[in-house]
Write a protein that holds these residues in place. Sequence first.
Motif, PDB file in Angstrom:
ATOM      1  N   VAL A 129       0.801  -1.286  -0.038  1.00  0.00           N
ATOM      2  CA  VAL A 129       0.069  -0.066  -0.258  1.00  0.00           C
ATOM      3  C   VAL A 129       0.994   1.316  -0.060  1.00  0.00           C
ATOM      4  N   LYS A 130       0.357   2.144  -0.729  1.00  0.00           N
ATOM      5  CA  LYS A 130       1.070   3.574  -0.576  1.00  0.00           C
ATOM      6  C   LYS A 130       0.008   4.592  -0.115  1.00  0.00           C
ATOM      7  N   VAL A 131       0.265   5.202   0.993  1.00  0.00           N
ATOM      8  CA  VAL A 131      -0.660   6.178   1.669  1.00  0.00           C
ATOM      9  C   VAL A 131      -0.040   7.488   1.224  1.00  0.00           C
ATOM     10  N   LEU A 132      -0.991   8.247   0.209  1.00  0.00           N
ATOM     11  CA  LEU A 132      -0.578   9.466  -0.218  1.00  0.00           C
ATOM     12  C   LEU A 132      -0.509  10.508   0.607  1.00  0.00           C
ATOM     13  N   LEU A 183       4.105   1.929  13.167  1.00  0.00           N
ATOM     14  CA  LEU A 183       5.198   1.615  11.974  1.00  0.00           C
ATOM     15  C   LEU A 183       6.321   1.134  12.430  1.00  0.00           C
ATOM     16  N   GLU A 184       6.872   1.055  13.756  1.00  0.00           N
ATOM     17  CA  GLU A 184       8.005   0.494  14.229  1.00  0.00           C
ATOM     18  C   GLU A 184       7.324  -1.009  14.662  1.00  0.00           C
ATOM     19  N   ILE A 185       6.199  -1.123  14.821  1.00  0.00           N
ATOM     20  CA  ILE A 185       5.467  -2.481  15.183  1.00  0.00           C
ATOM     21  C   ILE A 185       5.642  -3.343  13.770  1.00  0.00           C
ATOM     22  N   LEU A 186       5.272  -2.664  12.692  1.00  0.00           N
ATOM     23  CA  LEU A 186       5.055  -3.188  11.492  1.00  0.00           C
ATOM     24  C   LEU A 186       6.505  -3.742  11.148  1.00  0.00           C
ATOM     25  N   ALA A 187       7.595  -2.981  11.184  1.00  0.00           N
ATOM     26  CA  ALA A 187       8.969  -3.429  10.930  1.00  0.00           C
ATOM     27  C   ALA A 187       9.564  -4.446  11.868  1.00  0.00           C
ATOM     28  N   ASP A 188       9.179  -4.586  13.024  1.00  0.00           N
ATOM     29  CA  ASP A 188       9.299  -5.647  13.809  1.00  0.00           C
ATOM     30  C   ASP A 188       8.779  -6.832  13.534  1.00  0.00           C
ATOM     31  N   PHE A 189       7.614  -6.734  12.952  1.00  0.00           N
ATOM     32  CA  PHE A 189       6.820  -8.146  12.546  1.00  0.00           C
ATOM     33  C   PHE A 189       7.421  -8.535  10.934  1.00  0.00           C
ATOM     34  N   GLY A 190       8.121  -7.792  10.263  1.00  0.00           N
ATOM     35  CA  GLY A 190       8.875  -8.334   9.036  1.00  0.00           C
ATOM     36  C   GLY A 190       8.526  -7.550   7.936  1.00  0.00           C
ATOM     37  N   ALA A 191       7.450  -6.499   8.074  1.00  0.00           N
ATOM     38  CA  ALA A 191       7.122  -5.682   6.918  1.00  0.00           C
ATOM     39  C   ALA A 191       8.230  -4.712   6.331  1.00  0.00           C
ATOM     40  N   LYS A 192       8.061  -4.318   5.277  1.00  0.00           N
ATOM     41  CA  LYS A 192       8.789  -3.330   4.694  1.00  0.00           C
ATOM     42  C   LYS A 192       8.211  -2.066   4.882  1.00  0.00           C
ATOM     43  N   VAL A 193       8.931  -1.199   5.363  1.00  0.00           N
ATOM     44  CA  VAL A 193       8.221   0.526   5.815  1.00  0.00           C
ATOM     45  C   VAL A 193       8.928   1.604   5.161  1.00  0.00           C
ATOM     46  N   MET A 194       8.421   2.180   4.309  1.00  0.00           N
ATOM     47  CA  MET A 194       9.346   3.370   3.755  1.00  0.00           C
ATOM     48  C   MET A 194       8.846   4.662   3.742  1.00  0.00           C
ATOM     49  N   MET A 195       9.020   5.705   4.403  1.00  0.00           N
ATOM     50  CA  MET A 195       8.512   6.824   4.205  1.00  0.00           C
ATOM     51  C   MET A 195       9.098   7.859   3.080  1.00  0.00           C
ATOM     52  N   THR A 196       8.293   7.879   2.058  1.00  0.00           N
ATOM     53  CA  THR A 196       9.009   8.798   0.988  1.00  0.00           C
ATOM     54  C   THR A 196       8.117   9.985   0.596  1.00  0.00           C
ATOM     55  N   LYS A 197       8.724  10.910  -0.355  1.00  0.00           N
ATOM     56  CA  LYS A 197       8.157  12.136  -0.748  1.00  0.00           C
ATOM     57  C   LYS A 197       6.843  11.997  -1.303  1.00  0.00           C
ATOM     58  N   GLU A 198       6.653  10.871  -1.667  1.00  0.00           N
ATOM     59  CA  GLU A 198       5.239  10.616  -2.341  1.00  0.00           C
ATOM     60  C   GLU A 198       4.290   9.985  -1.409  1.00  0.00           C
ATOM     61  N   LEU A 201       3.690   7.295   2.483  1.00  0.00           N
ATOM     62  CA  LEU A 201       4.186   5.990   3.036  1.00  0.00           C
ATOM     63  C   LEU A 201       3.855   4.763   2.442  1.00  0.00           C
ATOM     64  N   ILE A 202       4.914   3.932   2.409  1.00  0.00           N
ATOM     65  CA  ILE A 202       4.678   2.656   1.479  1.00  0.00           C
ATOM     66  C   ILE A 202       4.904   1.706   2.600  1.00  0.00           C
ATOM     67  N   VAL A 203       4.108   0.627   2.771  1.00  0.00           N
ATOM     68  CA  VAL A 203       4.269  -0.736   3.249  1.00  0.00           C
ATOM     69  C   VAL A 203       3.845  -1.797   2.349  1.00  0.00           C
ATOM     70  N   GLU A 204       5.080  -2.820   2.691  1.00  0.00           N
ATOM     71  CA  GLU A 204       4.986  -4.061   1.582  1.00  0.00           C
ATOM     72  C   GLU A 204       5.145  -5.165   2.606  1.00  0.00           C
ATOM     73  N   LYS A 205       4.500  -6.246   2.077  1.00  0.00           N
ATOM     74  CA  LYS A 205       4.653  -7.544   2.811  1.00  0.00           C
ATOM     75  C   LYS A 205       6.006  -8.131   2.615  1.00  0.00           C
TER      76      LYS A 205
END
Length: 406
Positions: free
Chosen positions: A238-241, A256-271, A273-277
Amino acid sequence: MNLDNSLYSVEPCGFDKELCVPGSKSFANRALILAATTKKKVLIKNLPLSHDVEKMLEIFQYIGLDITHIEDGVTISNSFPECEKEIERPLIIRPGDGGTTTRFIIGLLSKGEREYIIEPEGRMRTRPINGLVDCLKELGVKCSQSNDKWLSLQGPFKNLPSSIEVDASKTTQHATSLALSLTGVDVTPVGMDFSKSYWNMTLDLISRFKNGCIEFTVPVDFSSLGYPLALSAVMGRVKVLNCLTVDKFQSDSIFLEILADFGAKVMMTKEGLIVEKGDRFIPINHDCSDCPDLVPTIAFLCSFANGESYLSNVRVLRYKESDRLEELFSIFKKFGIDYTYSEEKDLLRISGTNKKLDQRININTAEDHRMVMISYLFLRANGGGSVNHSSCVSKSFGNFFSVMES
């Protein structure tokens, strides 16, 4: 997909979307109360599509505040109690079932001289309120409760002290209600074991108003944000615009930290927030004392983790719009999720399996927006089915279903 006032049918499918989520109703309702107490014209933008916020604005207009709706927010041009109506009969105030709306408006109305009768709906009628009422009485506000009137109050505040302590063991909203309406009094929460960051949000907003700020933009609601992020972490991307920064005053931003601990990929970009499995699902151990609204969403993640997760300090969920612990346990049983809860230790153990349940499930949950939305996640990530009380998502995330599926 079938949407009506009670039942929503969910089909299992992947999740790969770009979307926007609502603003924070916690921020919005705090800012609205403060705006109602100042004689300056205040602009509040990015108001969420939320039943609680809509109810607050309805009450504001009813008690005489001058509200002008703009494209994504409102301006408030006058103040309370200066705008108070000259009437002989009491005004009946109907704040709905929201805790922030009901409790915050009680503090504001106590500044006036008229009699107001507060009549909330649903479970709010049984949620904790005595601590706030006791404080109001100490401050000279006339308050009474009966079978016929949920709460009758008549101000104004009298003989205000320089400081006051407020019991915050079950909710910080009593202390917040007084702090927002009595910005000249030092309000101290006592026994505040939960939601400390929301208290810090209150203090920050009060400070900004005192420093002359009259324009506010409501930040993204991280509680609402949790639902699409959790689903993407389990089954897609998902990308949250409209999420470009992290709001430190929302305790649920810890997700966001919990998702990273869970193993998800979390990226805050200029476009956005992106989260991937991620490649694997890792069990989580988390103290939930400062993010109780996230517990059902975290529990959803835990049900897919490879092993046992532990969530502590979750008892406060029993005092929400429903007993969310019992509602969560009921969902666990439907999906065959192994769990235990120690009331003494206030510790929830969830044994994840990382296996989908392919059969369709019908979930009959409480009329509670958060339990409806978490039911949707379980259904979509497994074999689908249906959930009742679908219309109550309007309390915090009015377009939840369309956002998740469009």
